[in-house]
Design a protein around this motif. Sequence first.
Motif, PDB file in Angstrom:
ATOM      1  N   ALA A 103      -5.037   4.082   4.808  1.00 42.18           N
ATOM      2  CA  ALA A 103      -5.956   4.500   5.866  1.00 42.18           C
ATOM      3  C   ALA A 103      -6.579   3.298   6.564  1.00 42.18           C
ATOM      4  CB  ALA A 103      -7.042   5.393   5.271  1.00 42.18           C
ATOM      5  N   ARG A 104      -6.839   2.229   5.817  1.00 45.01           N
ATOM      6  CA  ARG A 104      -7.431   1.042   6.414  1.00 45.01           C
ATOM      7  C   ARG A 104      -6.445   0.313   7.311  1.00 45.01           C
ATOM      8  NH1 ARG A 104      -7.781  -4.381   5.787  1.00 45.01           N
ATOM      9  NH2 ARG A 104      -6.255  -4.407   4.069  1.00 45.01           N
ATOM     10  N   LEU A 105      -5.188   0.243   6.898  1.00 47.63           N
ATOM     11  CA  LEU A 105      -4.193  -0.538   7.621  1.00 47.63           C
ATOM     12  C   LEU A 105      -3.509   0.237   8.754  1.00 47.63           C
ATOM     13  CD1 LEU A 105      -2.468  -2.292   4.584  1.00 47.63           C
ATOM     14  CD2 LEU A 105      -3.993  -3.361   6.256  1.00 47.63           C
ATOM     15  N   LYS A 106      -3.511   1.561   8.684  1.00 49.59           N
ATOM     16  CA  LYS A 106      -2.732   2.355   9.647  1.00 49.59           C
ATOM     17  C   LYS A 106      -3.120   2.116  11.103  1.00 49.59           C
ATOM     18  CE  LYS A 106      -0.853   6.969  10.383  1.00 49.59           C
ATOM     19  NZ  LYS A 106      -0.881   6.882  11.834  1.00 49.59           N
ATOM     20  N   PRO A 107      -4.429   2.082  11.476  1.00 53.04           N
ATOM     21  CA  PRO A 107      -4.762   1.816  12.887  1.00 53.04           C
ATOM     22  C   PRO A 107      -4.158   0.520  13.402  1.00 53.04           C
ATOM     23  CG  PRO A 107      -6.684   2.610  11.713  1.00 53.04           C
ATOM     24  CD  PRO A 107      -5.633   2.354  10.682  1.00 53.04           C
ATOM     25  N   ARG A 108      -4.190  -0.527  12.573  1.00 53.98           N
ATOM     26  CA  ARG A 108      -3.618  -1.807  12.990  1.00 53.98           C
ATOM     27  C   ARG A 108      -2.109  -1.711  13.142  1.00 53.98           C
ATOM     28  NH1 ARG A 108      -3.988  -6.026  16.160  1.00 53.98           N
ATOM     29  NH2 ARG A 108      -2.966  -7.902  15.314  1.00 53.98           N
ATOM     30  N   ILE A 109      -1.453  -1.022  12.213  1.00 50.96           N
ATOM     31  CA  ILE A 109       0.013  -0.841  12.294  1.00 50.96           C
ATOM     32  C   ILE A 109       0.374  -0.087  13.563  1.00 50.96           C
ATOM     33  CG2 ILE A 109       2.012   0.214  11.212  1.00 50.96           C
ATOM     34  CD1 ILE A 109       1.001  -2.292   9.794  1.00 50.96           C
ATOM     35  N   ASP A 110      -0.387   0.964  13.889  1.00 48.92           N
ATOM     36  CA  ASP A 110      -0.109   1.738  15.109  1.00 48.92           C
ATOM     37  C   ASP A 110      -0.290   0.875  16.349  1.00 48.92           C
ATOM     38  OD1 ASP A 110       0.410   3.980  13.619  1.00 48.92           O
ATOM     39  OD2 ASP A 110      -1.618   4.822  13.814  1.00 48.92           O
ATOM     40  N   ALA A 169       0.827  -1.217   0.000  1.00 45.08           N
ATOM     41  CA  ALA A 169       0.000   0.000   0.000  1.00 45.08           C
ATOM     42  C   ALA A 169       0.853   1.255   0.000  1.00 45.08           C
ATOM     43  CB  ALA A 169      -0.916  -0.009   1.215  1.00 45.08           C
ATOM     44  N   THR A 170       1.929   1.269   0.787  1.00 45.14           N
ATOM     45  CA  THR A 170       2.795   2.451   0.836  1.00 45.14           C
ATOM     46  C   THR A 170       3.612   2.591  -0.443  1.00 45.14           C
ATOM     47  OG1 THR A 170       4.465   1.108   2.003  1.00 45.14           O
ATOM     48  CG2 THR A 170       2.970   2.448   3.352  1.00 45.14           C
ATOM     49  N   LYS A 171       4.012   1.456  -1.031  1.00 50.58           N
ATOM     50  CA  LYS A 171       4.773   1.511  -2.277  1.00 50.58           C
ATOM     51  C   LYS A 171       3.920   2.066  -3.416  1.00 50.58           C
ATOM     52  CE  LYS A 171       7.433  -1.340  -5.502  1.00 50.58           C
ATOM     53  NZ  LYS A 171       7.888  -2.702  -5.843  1.00 50.58           N
ATOM     54  N   ASP A 172       2.655   1.615  -3.458  1.00 51.51           N
ATOM     55  CA  ASP A 172       1.757   2.078  -4.524  1.00 51.51           C
ATOM     56  C   ASP A 172       1.072   3.395  -4.156  1.00 51.51           C
ATOM     57  OD1 ASP A 172       2.417  -0.261  -5.793  1.00 51.51           O
ATOM     58  OD2 ASP A 172       0.627  -1.354  -5.112  1.00 51.51           O
ATOM     59  N   LYS A 173       1.336   3.891  -2.954  1.00 52.62           N
ATOM     60  CA  LYS A 173       0.697   5.125  -2.479  1.00 52.62           C
ATOM     61  C   LYS A 173      -0.818   5.034  -2.568  1.00 52.62           C
ATOM     62  CE  LYS A 173       4.644   8.066  -3.652  1.00 52.62           C
ATOM     63  NZ  LYS A 173       5.119   9.269  -4.374  1.00 52.62           N
ATOM     64  N   ASN A 174      -1.302   3.884  -2.155  1.00 48.21           N
ATOM     65  CA  ASN A 174      -2.738   3.630  -2.144  1.00 48.21           C
ATOM     66  C   ASN A 174      -3.300   4.189  -0.837  1.00 48.21           C
ATOM     67  OD1 ASN A 174      -5.335   2.595  -2.084  1.00 48.21           O
ATOM     68  ND2 ASN A 174      -4.750   0.606  -2.951  1.00 48.21           N
ATOM     69  N   GLN A 175      -3.812   5.436  -0.897  1.00 52.77           N
ATOM     70  CA  GLN A 175      -4.247   6.126   0.313  1.00 52.77           C
ATOM     71  C   GLN A 175      -5.395   5.414   1.020  1.00 52.77           C
ATOM     72  OE1 GLN A 175      -2.540   8.594   1.597  1.00 52.77           O
ATOM     73  NE2 GLN A 175      -1.124   8.547  -0.163  1.00 52.77           N
TER      74      GLN A 175
END
Length: 325
Positions: free
Chosen positions: A310-317, A300-306
């Motif tokens: 946004a969906r994955l960020k809460p889980r990563i945090d 997602a970060t490589k493709d800059k898929n916002q």
Amino acid sequence: MKPFWVTLNLPRPVFAPEGDLPAGDPAAGDPPAGDPPAGDPPTGDPPPAGNWWEGDKLNDVQRQSLTALGLTVEDPIDAVVKLTDMEIQAKRKLGKPADQLMDRPGEGQDMAEWMRSNGEMFGIPDDADGYTVEKPKDWPKDMPWDTELEAQARKIAHEHGISGKALQAMSDLQAATVLKLAGDADLDLQTATAEMQTQLQSDWGDQYPAKVAAAQQAASVLAEAAGLDPEGIANLSSVLKPKIGDANTIKLFAAVGEMMGEDTVTTLLNKGDNTLATTPAEARAELAKQQSPEGEWYKATKDKNQAEIARLKPRIDQLRKIAAG
């Protein structure tokens, strides 16, 4: 007036000058030239001179002071000598010059008012805001400072004529008392928590690990349903840790898990992420997987898929917080 020897028909003395003496010569018996004629001597006693302290140079208050001090003596020099000795003795007794002395409170004057009027000497500011109150150096940064109590202390200190140093000393005493109470409370809480954990482990025996896991799973479901943010979930997770968590909270969520039933909890967990049941080691492993070339976060970060970010960020945090312990 003729010389006496002429009047008596005596021969001229050898020391007498030739001819008659000049007029006005004292030897001739005449008064000196130019001097006024002698008048008749005064009759009666001369008027007595007044006392020196009764003259126009002194007023009534000064005369009263001289009388009270015993300085109305005949010779003014004696009065000056006596007054000088009195001043020397006074300086020796007081130990300081008169301009460095301070008046005592007036009759009926409030002591605090008198001290405020001499505030510069006593270290009292002009108003309550003039005090400087500092926190102790060991005051915890995360512990709030009671500014309202400090304002009340400033007001009371000024009303009662308390110096700035005294107010600071009382503030330090109060702060030390608060810190001790907080420390005692923390120690009591830790002791009580440890005792309850020991009792809980004794009550559950071999079932302790399973019941703790069930409590974490139930809390994870409820936290997700309540929409808690990562910080809130991390705080809840800290009280559900085995051996060091809060025994009553673990018992509560374990009971909730039993009421929900294993199938219900498993079904709900499959819809989301079991955050509270994730250990730091598991969180680090999942983070590594997410950040690998095959991971969803990496792609997602490589493709800059916002949207995906946004969906994955809460889980990563959440994983980062859990991984950090």
